[in-house]
Scaffold this active site. Structure first.
Site: not given
Length: 350
Positions: A16-17, A19, A44, A135, A220, A248
């Site tokens: 549901t996000g 991504v 949830r 990303c 990172k 980006h």
């Protein structure tokens, strides 16, 4: 895309996000060979509907799902969930492709960008887990790989301009709320997701600060570039959150071992997988994140020689962070596994 087999059962954790929804869209767009797609989420989100092609899927709860007959799990539910669940899922014989940072620095987990280091995907068998990179790294190493092969990279200086979607739905909602609030007196929205207001602003911090003054996002970038591309490459980054919803952007300066011209670099990049060149020396002759949103390519513009260092080059790099920076890269990894014959559809457990 040429598939050697068909009929894979695929589970998406975090369906549901932002991504997770992109993953569902891209699986359908690329005609990924599925026998079944299962949308999984937290308690949830149970029963919430998501789309896969022309189908409507109702989300199921991760805690109660049996992965014993599932071939692939696309994990996009955050690091803590992945740390807990990816080993459990892998132990059931299902290959996990994880979008969080949870496994990127594990020496037994390959960190893969298919255009760059597809051969390393074979290492997945140690834990049945493959890591998707940060990303901002995915697009960067796609651009750097062919140049490194041709000229040998010594050092990279990169400044990123990262959209709010990189911080999830809450980041996008905050930009939208603050943007509306700026135009309506008395309705400004306080910063919650970010440390300062993001609308009409720039925030030179992504993730937490480390002892040396760099943020974890900047750390990172250096560590993941070394693991994916070459441990000898030196990289320093400044990562900035910008008021853009999707896409980006990166300003990249590279110092090479060998002499390089802008034209040589342009021709090499033009022939390289996953890259499109938009580089006209005129107003508008470059790509912006607005134009890259919804696209799969890594776009490169403003290629020019940098005379301040020996064998220097500068360029501008833009990509859709929800696609190549996350969902698309994960599905390309799955395609690598299939096309190399590294996984086969499993018979349904009795």
């Amino acid at each position: 895309m040429v598939f050697k087999a068909a009929g894979y059962k695929v589970a998406i954790v975090g369906a549901t996000g932002n991504v997770g929804r992109e993953m569902l869209d891209i699986l359908a767009e690329r005609a990924f060979p599925v026998s079944e797609v299962v949308a999984l989420a937290s308690q949830r989100s149970i029963g919430q509907e998501v789309t896969f092609g022309d189908k409507i899927l109702k989300t199921r709860v991760l805690d109660h799902f049996d992965f014993s007959d599932t071939d692939l799990c696309l994990m996009s539910a955050g690091g803590s969930v992945s740390k807990e669940w990816s080993p459990r899922i892998g132990a059931q014989g299902c290959v996990v492709i994880d979008n969080s940072s949870a496994w990127r620095y594990d020496q037994d987990v390959p960190l893969i960008v298919p255009e760059v280091n597809a051969d390393a995907v074979r290492g997945f068998a140690k834990k049945n887990i493959i890591a998707n990179p940060n990303c901002s790294i995915a697009q960067l190493v796609v651009a750097l790989k062919p140049l490194h092969d041709a000229f040998g990279i010594k050092r990279v200086v990169v400044s990123t301009y990262q959209s709010v979607s990189g911080a999830g739905k809450d980041g996008m909602d905050e930009l939208w709320s603050q943007t509306k609030g700026r135009y309506v007196p008395g309705q400004e929205v306080a910063a919650k997701k970010f440390s300062k207001p993001i609308a009409f602003n720039l925030i030179p911090q992504i993730d937490v600060f480390m002892e040396d003054g760099f943020t974890k996002e900047e750390w990172k970038m250096a560590v993941e570039t070394k693991k994916i591309l070459d441990p000898k490459i030196k990289l320093t980054a400044t990562c900035v959150r910008v008021p853009v919803f999707i896409g980006h952007s990166e300003a990249v300066n590279v110092e090479f071992e060998k002499p390089v011209t802008a034209e040589e670099a342009r021709e090499i990049l033009r022939r390289s997988p996953g890259i499109l060149i938009i580089d006209k020396h005129e107003p508008g002759g470059y790509i912006t994140p607005l134009e890259a949103a919804g696209e799969d390519a890594t776009y490169i513009s403003r290629i020019r020689e940098d005379a301040t260092v020996e064998n220097g080059l500068a360029f501008w790099c833009v990509s859709d962070n929800l696609r190549k920076g996350a969902a698309l890269n994960a599905i390309q990894i799955a395609e690598c596994l299939i096309n190399r014959g590294l996984i086969k559809p499993r018979a349904k457990a009795a």
